[in-house]
Design a protein around this motif. Structure first.
Motif, PDB file in Angstrom:
ATOM      1  N   MET A  50      61.026  20.431  96.633  1.00 37.64           N
ATOM      2  CA  MET A  50      62.118  19.626  97.183  1.00 37.64           C
ATOM      3  C   MET A  50      62.347  18.372  96.354  1.00 37.64           C
ATOM      4  O   MET A  50      63.484  17.956  96.124  1.00 37.64           O
ATOM      5  CB  MET A  50      61.806  19.255  98.624  1.00 37.64           C
ATOM      6  CG  MET A  50      61.784  20.436  99.583  1.00 37.64           C
ATOM      7  SD  MET A  50      61.261  19.987 101.248  1.00 37.64           S
ATOM      8  CE  MET A  50      62.595  18.890 101.692  1.00 37.64           C
ATOM      9  N   ILE A  51      61.259  17.747  95.867  1.00 33.37           N
ATOM     10  CA  ILE A  51      61.407  16.539  95.053  1.00 33.37           C
ATOM     11  C   ILE A  51      62.105  16.853  93.744  1.00 33.37           C
ATOM     12  O   ILE A  51      63.041  16.151  93.317  1.00 33.37           O
ATOM     13  CB  ILE A  51      60.028  15.903  94.804  1.00 33.37           C
ATOM     14  CG1 ILE A  51      59.451  15.365  96.121  1.00 33.37           C
ATOM     15  CG2 ILE A  51      60.132  14.779  93.783  1.00 33.37           C
ATOM     16  CD1 ILE A  51      58.032  14.874  96.013  1.00 33.37           C
ATOM     17  N   VAL A  52      61.686  17.921  93.089  1.00 37.47           N
ATOM     18  CA  VAL A  52      62.318  18.282  91.816  1.00 37.47           C
ATOM     19  C   VAL A  52      63.767  18.662  92.028  1.00 37.47           C
ATOM     20  O   VAL A  52      64.657  18.313  91.241  1.00 37.47           O
ATOM     21  CB  VAL A  52      61.528  19.432  91.152  1.00 37.47           C
ATOM     22  CG1 VAL A  52      62.236  19.903  89.892  1.00 37.47           C
ATOM     23  CG2 VAL A  52      60.111  18.976  90.824  1.00 37.47           C
ATOM     24  N   GLU A  53      64.050  19.389  93.121  1.00 39.44           N
ATOM     25  CA  GLU A  53      65.448  19.770  93.413  1.00 39.44           C
ATOM     26  C   GLU A  53      66.307  18.541  93.651  1.00 39.44           C
ATOM     27  O   GLU A  53      67.440  18.453  93.183  1.00 39.44           O
ATOM     28  CB  GLU A  53      65.478  20.673  94.634  1.00 39.44           C
ATOM     29  CG  GLU A  53      66.881  21.155  94.998  1.00 39.44           C
ATOM     30  CD  GLU A  53      66.880  22.045  96.227  1.00 39.44           C
ATOM     31  OE1 GLU A  53      67.957  22.506  96.602  1.00 39.44           O
ATOM     32  OE2 GLU A  53      65.789  22.259  96.797  1.00 39.44           O
ATOM     33  N   ALA A  54      65.778  17.553  94.364  1.00 37.73           N
ATOM     34  CA  ALA A  54      66.541  16.325  94.596  1.00 37.73           C
ATOM     35  C   ALA A  54      66.815  15.595  93.286  1.00 37.73           C
ATOM     36  O   ALA A  54      67.914  15.066  93.067  1.00 37.73           O
ATOM     37  CB  ALA A  54      65.775  15.419  95.556  1.00 37.73           C
ATOM     38  N   GLY A  75      68.977  26.541  91.159  1.00 37.93           N
ATOM     39  CA  GLY A  75      68.926  27.793  91.900  1.00 37.93           C
ATOM     40  C   GLY A  75      67.681  28.595  91.598  1.00 37.93           C
ATOM     41  O   GLY A  75      66.993  29.068  92.502  1.00 37.93           O
ATOM     42  N   PHE A  76      67.371  28.743  90.314  1.00 41.71           N
ATOM     43  CA  PHE A  76      66.194  29.505  89.952  1.00 41.71           C
ATOM     44  C   PHE A  76      64.914  28.811  90.396  1.00 41.71           C
ATOM     45  O   PHE A  76      63.938  29.463  90.771  1.00 41.71           O
ATOM     46  CB  PHE A  76      66.156  29.740  88.439  1.00 41.71           C
ATOM     47  CG  PHE A  76      66.974  30.922  88.007  1.00 41.71           C
ATOM     48  CD1 PHE A  76      66.540  32.213  88.243  1.00 41.71           C
ATOM     49  CD2 PHE A  76      68.200  30.742  87.393  1.00 41.71           C
ATOM     50  CE1 PHE A  76      67.293  33.304  87.856  1.00 41.71           C
ATOM     51  CE2 PHE A  76      68.956  31.816  87.006  1.00 41.71           C
ATOM     52  CZ  PHE A  76      68.505  33.114  87.233  1.00 41.71           C
ATOM     53  N   PHE A  77      64.903  27.471  90.348  1.00 40.23           N
ATOM     54  CA  PHE A  77      63.703  26.765  90.776  1.00 40.23           C
ATOM     55  C   PHE A  77      63.475  26.937  92.274  1.00 40.23           C
ATOM     56  O   PHE A  77      62.343  27.130  92.714  1.00 40.23           O
ATOM     57  CB  PHE A  77      63.816  25.278  90.431  1.00 40.23           C
ATOM     58  CG  PHE A  77      62.562  24.502  90.755  1.00 40.23           C
ATOM     59  CD1 PHE A  77      61.498  24.494  89.875  1.00 40.23           C
ATOM     60  CD2 PHE A  77      62.464  23.811  91.947  1.00 40.23           C
ATOM     61  CE1 PHE A  77      60.356  23.794  90.180  1.00 40.23           C
ATOM     62  CE2 PHE A  77      61.324  23.112  92.249  1.00 40.23           C
ATOM     63  CZ  PHE A  77      60.261  23.099  91.355  1.00 40.23           C
ATOM     64  N   CYS A  78      64.562  26.861  93.069  1.00 34.92           N
ATOM     65  CA  CYS A  78      64.413  27.088  94.504  1.00 34.92           C
ATOM     66  C   CYS A  78      63.890  28.489  94.785  1.00 34.92           C
ATOM     67  O   CYS A  78      62.980  28.685  95.595  1.00 34.92           O
ATOM     68  CB  CYS A  78      65.762  26.880  95.205  1.00 34.92           C
ATOM     69  SG  CYS A  78      66.371  25.196  95.119  1.00 34.92           S
TER      70      CYS A  78
END
Length: 289
Positions: A50-54, A75-78
């Motif tokens: 979640m931190i990296v996505e933010a 998208g791929f990271f999620c």
């Protein structure tokens, strides 16, 4: 035998107690510890994701040229984050203990259902994240495109017909639902009201179907002469078919000098004869030259 000839004697205290043995953990406590460790690892991985996505979403609004790449990366990271969670719940080595602990209270069928639901949830969250990012990017792009539209430097107006307008008996009305271009010219009471004095090119086109004579004109209404109008442009069409209506069109255009507050409007012999199949068939506008 001792050195002095007497046999050696070993004394044993029969009343002494055995040294204490550390208590062994019960099976339930062992399951709880393994489950806590596995849960801590899974929650840590999810929070890191979640931190990296933010951070990536924040960078999305900072850099425009790399927006598409960031969307793909996010998208791929999620998907990868939830896939790791699914793999940890589904396969060993570490979480074999976790699954074995859960087996104390759940059957294998319930475990399979849980893994399937978790995998589907990961796919739904991933697709929802990508859709949200794409929607926000499209809205930002549309806003930037609207801001990039060059504003006109001279007054202009262009109106079209529409199903939402109601014509008078002989004066045509025009639609404003399509957000028509109006710059320093107002539209009021079926008329274009001039806001800046100067020379303007005025044009009007109407499509009609009639069996007799059809009049098409552009008139001027001046504030000083209330109740009267001045004819600027006029056309007259004759139909050769007196029994069946004949469809035709009329175009008017010319250059005139207007003062502030002057109003121009389109007048026809009968608005019920106007053909309204397409918005581009009936237009009215003016622009300063």
């Amino acid at each position: 035998m001792a050195e002095d000839g007497y046999p050696s004697v070993n004394l044993m205290d029969s009343h002494a107690t055995c040294p204490p043995v550390p208590p062994r953990l019960s099976q339930g406590q062992q399951c709880a510890r393994v489950g806590q460790k596995a849960l801590f690892i899974l929650v840590s991985v999810a929070l890191c994701g979640m931190i990296v996505e933010a951070c990536l979403i924040h960078r999305l609004y900072q850099t425009e040229c790399k927006s598409a790449h960031i969307q793909i990366i996010v998208g791929f990271f999620c998907f990868f984050t939830f896939y790791v969670l699914f793999s940890q719940l589904a396969y060993p080595p570490m979480v074999i203990a976790f699954t074995s602990a859960c087996a104390c209270s759940q059957t294998k069928n319930k475990q399979a259902q849980l893994r399937g639901k978790l995998f589907l949830f990961s796919l739904q969250v991933t697709s929802a994240s990508i859709s949200k990012i794409i929607t926000e990017q499209e809205a930002a792009t549309a806003a930037k495109l609207r801001s990039c539209v060059i504003s006109p430097f001279k007054p202009l107006a262009h109106l079209t017909d529409g199903q939402d307008v109601v014509h008078a008996k002989d004066i045509m009305a025009w639609s404003t639902d399509a957000d028509p271009p109006l710059y320093k010219i107002d539209y009021k009471d079926r008329s274009l009201v001039i806001q800046k004095e100067g020379y303007y090119y005025v044009y009007s086109k109407v499509s009609f179907s009639d069996t007799g004579i059809f009049h098409h004109r552009v008139d001027l209404r001046i504030e000083k002469f209330t109740g009267k109008s001045i004819n600027l442009l006029k056309s007259r069409k004759y139909s050769n078919h007196f029994k069946h209506p004949e469809q035709s069109n009329s175009y008017l255009g010319g250059v005139f000098h207007f003062s502030k507050g002057d109003a121009i409007f389109v007048k026809v012999s009968n608005t019920s004869k106007i053909v309204r199949q397409d918005l581009s068939e009936n237009v009215f506008g003016a622009y300063m030259i």
